[in-house]
Motif scaffolding. Sequence first.
Motif, PDB file in Angstrom:
ATOM      1  N   MET A 151       0.820  -1.211   0.000  1.00  0.00           N
ATOM      2  CA  MET A 151       0.000   0.000   0.000  1.00  0.00           C
ATOM      3  C   MET A 151       0.858   1.268   0.000  1.00  0.00           C
ATOM      4  N   ALA A 152       2.150   1.084  -0.262  1.00  0.00           N
ATOM      5  CA  ALA A 152       3.043   2.239  -0.168  1.00  0.00           C
ATOM      6  C   ALA A 152       2.751   3.274  -1.238  1.00  0.00           C
ATOM      7  N   ASN A 153       2.066   2.821  -2.320  1.00  0.00           N
ATOM      8  CA  ASN A 153       1.851   3.743  -3.426  1.00  0.00           C
ATOM      9  C   ASN A 153       0.530   4.478  -3.346  1.00  0.00           C
ATOM     10  N   LEU A 154      -0.224   4.301  -2.264  1.00  0.00           N
ATOM     11  CA  LEU A 154      -1.488   5.006  -2.125  1.00  0.00           C
ATOM     12  C   LEU A 154      -1.237   6.467  -1.756  1.00  0.00           C
ATOM     13  N   ILE A 155      -2.134   7.311  -2.224  1.00  0.00           N
ATOM     14  CA  ILE A 155      -2.006   8.744  -1.998  1.00  0.00           C
ATOM     15  C   ILE A 155      -2.591   9.105  -0.645  1.00  0.00           C
ATOM     16  N   GLU A 156      -1.888   9.888   0.114  1.00  0.00           N
ATOM     17  CA  GLU A 156      -2.362  10.378   1.397  1.00  0.00           C
ATOM     18  C   GLU A 156      -2.237  11.897   1.429  1.00  0.00           C
ATOM     19  N   PRO A 157      -3.267  12.609   1.935  1.00  0.00           N
ATOM     20  CA  PRO A 157      -4.562  12.091   2.387  1.00  0.00           C
ATOM     21  C   PRO A 157      -5.431  11.671   1.200  1.00  0.00           C
ATOM     22  N   SER A 158      -6.654  11.237   1.480  1.00  0.00           N
ATOM     23  CA  SER A 158      -7.534  10.741   0.426  1.00  0.00           C
ATOM     24  C   SER A 158      -8.633  11.732   0.078  1.00  0.00           C
ATOM     25  N   SER A 159      -8.553  12.956   0.573  1.00  0.00           N
ATOM     26  CA  SER A 159      -9.560  13.965   0.274  1.00  0.00           C
ATOM     27  C   SER A 159      -8.876  15.314   0.071  1.00  0.00           C
ATOM     28  N   PHE A 160      -9.319  16.038  -0.969  1.00  0.00           N
ATOM     29  CA  PHE A 160      -8.710  17.309  -1.344  1.00  0.00           C
ATOM     30  C   PHE A 160      -9.796  18.319  -1.693  1.00  0.00           C
ATOM     31  N   ASP A 161      -9.446  19.588  -1.579  1.00  0.00           N
ATOM     32  CA  ASP A 161     -10.360  20.640  -2.026  1.00  0.00           C
ATOM     33  C   ASP A 161     -10.523  20.618  -3.541  1.00  0.00           C
ATOM     34  N   LEU A 162      -9.462  20.261  -4.242  1.00  0.00           N
ATOM     35  CA  LEU A 162      -9.470  20.314  -5.697  1.00  0.00           C
ATOM     36  C   LEU A 162      -8.622  19.187  -6.258  1.00  0.00           C
ATOM     37  N   ILE A 163      -9.147  18.513  -7.291  1.00  0.00           N
ATOM     38  CA  ILE A 163      -8.392  17.529  -8.057  1.00  0.00           C
ATOM     39  C   ILE A 163      -8.210  18.070  -9.472  1.00  0.00           C
ATOM     40  N   VAL A 164      -6.981  18.079  -9.934  1.00  0.00           N
ATOM     41  CA  VAL A 164      -6.654  18.546 -11.281  1.00  0.00           C
ATOM     42  C   VAL A 164      -6.076  17.374 -12.053  1.00  0.00           C
ATOM     43  N   VAL A 165      -6.609  17.122 -13.242  1.00  0.00           N
ATOM     44  CA  VAL A 165      -6.170  16.003 -14.069  1.00  0.00           C
ATOM     45  C   VAL A 165      -5.520  16.560 -15.330  1.00  0.00           C
ATOM     46  N   GLY A 166      -4.259  16.207 -15.542  1.00  0.00           N
ATOM     47  CA  GLY A 166      -3.512  16.712 -16.692  1.00  0.00           C
ATOM     48  C   GLY A 166      -2.667  17.914 -16.316  1.00  0.00           C
ATOM     49  N   THR A 167      -1.442  17.956 -16.813  1.00  0.00           N
ATOM     50  CA  THR A 167      -0.522  19.038 -16.447  1.00  0.00           C
ATOM     51  C   THR A 167      -0.293  20.000 -17.610  1.00  0.00           C
ATOM     52  N   LEU A 227      -2.750  15.285 -10.941  1.00  0.00           N
ATOM     53  CA  LEU A 227      -2.396  13.996 -11.511  1.00  0.00           C
ATOM     54  C   LEU A 227      -2.140  14.108 -13.003  1.00  0.00           C
ATOM     55  N   ASP A 228      -1.300  13.211 -13.512  1.00  0.00           N
ATOM     56  CA  ASP A 228      -1.092  13.113 -14.954  1.00  0.00           C
ATOM     57  C   ASP A 228      -0.737  11.671 -15.293  1.00  0.00           C
ATOM     58  N   ALA A 229      -1.337  11.151 -16.349  1.00  0.00           N
ATOM     59  CA  ALA A 229      -1.052   9.782 -16.760  1.00  0.00           C
ATOM     60  C   ALA A 229       0.329   9.648 -17.388  1.00  0.00           C
ATOM     61  N   CYS A 230       0.875  10.730 -17.898  1.00  0.00           N
ATOM     62  CA  CYS A 230       2.198  10.692 -18.517  1.00  0.00           C
ATOM     63  C   CYS A 230       3.292  10.754 -17.449  1.00  0.00           C
ATOM     64  N   ASP A 231       4.516  10.466 -17.869  1.00  0.00           N
ATOM     65  CA  ASP A 231       5.643  10.514 -16.934  1.00  0.00           C
ATOM     66  C   ASP A 231       6.426  11.812 -17.068  1.00  0.00           C
ATOM     67  N   PHE A 232       5.792  12.828 -17.668  1.00  0.00           N
ATOM     68  CA  PHE A 232       6.427  14.138 -17.801  1.00  0.00           C
ATOM     69  C   PHE A 232       5.353  15.204 -17.661  1.00  0.00           C
ATOM     70  N   GLY A 256      -8.769  18.298 -18.649  1.00  0.00           N
ATOM     71  CA  GLY A 256      -8.468  18.795 -19.980  1.00  0.00           C
ATOM     72  C   GLY A 256      -9.507  18.333 -20.981  1.00  0.00           C
ATOM     73  N   PRO A 257      -9.406  18.810 -22.220  1.00  0.00           N
ATOM     74  CA  PRO A 257     -10.428  18.514 -23.224  1.00  0.00           C
ATOM     75  C   PRO A 257     -10.427  17.078 -23.721  1.00  0.00           C
ATOM     76  N   THR A 258      -9.384  16.303 -23.417  1.00  0.00           N
ATOM     77  CA  THR A 258      -9.385  14.910 -23.838  1.00  0.00           C
ATOM     78  C   THR A 258     -10.471  14.112 -23.117  1.00  0.00           C
ATOM     79  N   MET A 259     -10.997  14.648 -22.021  1.00  0.00           N
ATOM     80  CA  MET A 259     -12.054  13.974 -21.268  1.00  0.00           C
ATOM     81  C   MET A 259     -13.426  14.584 -21.531  1.00  0.00           C
ATOM     82  N   LEU A 260     -13.558  15.318 -22.635  1.00  0.00           N
ATOM     83  CA  LEU A 260     -14.810  15.996 -22.951  1.00  0.00           C
ATOM     84  C   LEU A 260     -15.987  15.032 -22.985  1.00  0.00           C
ATOM     85  N   GLN A 261     -15.853  13.921 -23.696  1.00  0.00           N
ATOM     86  CA  GLN A 261     -16.963  12.989 -23.838  1.00  0.00           C
ATOM     87  C   GLN A 261     -17.426  12.461 -22.497  1.00  0.00           C
TER      88      GLN A 261
END
Length: 611
Positions: free
Chosen positions: A1-17, A38-43, A449-454
């Motif tokens: 479980m070392a890779n789980l994010i802590e804490p588990s609640s945030f004011d804002l989640i941003v997807v894509g950099t 968060l970002d799915a890419c490694d950069f 980002g717009p890639t999640m429009l649908q």
Amino acid sequence: MANLIEPSSFDLIVVGTGLPQCIVAAAAASNGHSVLHLDACDFYGSHWSSLPLQDFSDWCHSAGQLPFPSPIQITTPSNVSGTGASEVSNQNVSPSFERDTAAGEMVFQNGALPNNGSMPSSREFGDSFPENSTNGTTHSFAETSLYGSATTANASLQNGFLSPEPVTHTEEIVLNTNNLSLHDSTMEELGLQSEVVEERSSMYQDFHIMQDSIEDLGPSRRYCLDLAGPKLAYCGGSLVDLLLRSGANNYLEFKSLEASFMWSNGVLLPVPSSRADVFKDRTLINAEKRHLMRFFKLVVEHDSSNPDAPQISPEELESPFVKFLHERQVPLSVQSMILYAIALSNHKQGTVEEGGSHIMKTKEGLELLALYLSSVGRFVNSTGAFLYPLYGQGELPQAFSRSAAVKGALYALKMPIQSFLKDKVTGDFKGIKVSTTEQLIFSQKLVVGPTMLQTVCKAFNSDVLSVEGRNAAQESGEEKEAPKVVRGICITDKSLRADLCTLMVVFPPHCVTVQENGVIRALQLGSSVSVCPEGKFLVQLSMVCSNESVGIEALQRATQFLFNSRDSSSTADAEKPTLLWAAFYAHNEIYEGGADVLILCKVFGYNIQFL
């Protein structure tokens, strides 16, 4: 479980950099809100990134798909210390270079934008980035102004996207206190349901690569090729002010654009940027210079608060800018420079009968011209009105990410999203489910980002998503002609002008093709901005068009005007650079919008200015 994010609640989640998402994250973190980015890419950068030559070539051959690696990398605020904040992640994957600044004088040394002891006043950003903010102080988020024309998310932020006081989701944190993955039964108990994310991995099409081999072009990692280029920043524009206000300027260096030119009958005509340039211009007769100087004076006085300045009537301000220029007796050659090289119009200006489209009004034109004139000379060692970041535009998202991390934002790369969580009854956004660990992370606010429009248009109800978002969802399923943006990147062996390294060439409408009304712009960059090896030059081109095939042909024809081909040694013009490698591609304009709970950021538009 070392890779789980802590804490588990945030004011804002941003997807894509991408750049818009990074600005939102930095603004929220600066105001004391807890942010998970968060970002799915490694950069960093997503579709705003700058890639090494080999990676860019691979990206082209994969039809514009960004990689989505599986290993997890998490960065916590504790990984970043002090204002230096050397890296935001445990692994810096941006292109590495030998940072040799001897090739050209930097506008901003040591990564700092000079502000002469005070913050700029030409663009006001409210309290989004307080000048003396600390992690323990909460600041109002209600007057945030982030993007200018870059995204309509600004309106949602101003309407209270985040509350003035950070929200603590106590109940949700307790429910997930052990940071274990929640199964379907637990989801049922919480009254949640998931919506699987269907993300578009590519928004590009119609790739054309010339001279496929890159082996003889030098080290791949000495190149930084912008996916969304060309882009420039006004010295007096909103982006520079925002960098200063947020502190992101501490992680950037810029180089000034040395000159701009207009293409006219095979000749590069210099674009005047100051009174001295006008008087030195040998292409204008004395009468034309006087008319132009009077017009520049009118623009400056109109932009000032002097009550004695000449007034322009409301009717004139609402009239077409090209008509206003004609009435002020501005020479035709100078009109083109003002419209396409200074005001940066992307479409042919004129009446509809003359083939004009997207007509610029006088008010907008005067504002852009005043911005241009105020940008010239704003910084002592800046030679023009525009700036370009060293190591490519991909440095901009990283700079705002570092600024956000210093303020406490949590960053996790290689972290794709499996699904969104929403309330079964109200349909409100409640959080996300991470693909790699199936961990649930809770929040009331989301930026994507717009890639999640649908997915977002299908998943959330009308109270969560704006009217524009619902319209975009409907239009996305219809056969509808949308504006296209075609782009090109070329590598050459020498500069278009022997005495210049960074310059822009503007092709007015119908100068290259009569089938499109778009303006072609070519931005040349050299080793002085650390985007290519010494002895090589990058030229980024772009054009707005209705047909991508015609647009790409126009870009290719523009390169024929500017460069010699490798196999044309017998007929080559010795003064022209030789085209060593080139790639061309197209993408559609992407919806941008926002609502009270969710913001959908635009990936990038066709304008050459960043914001």
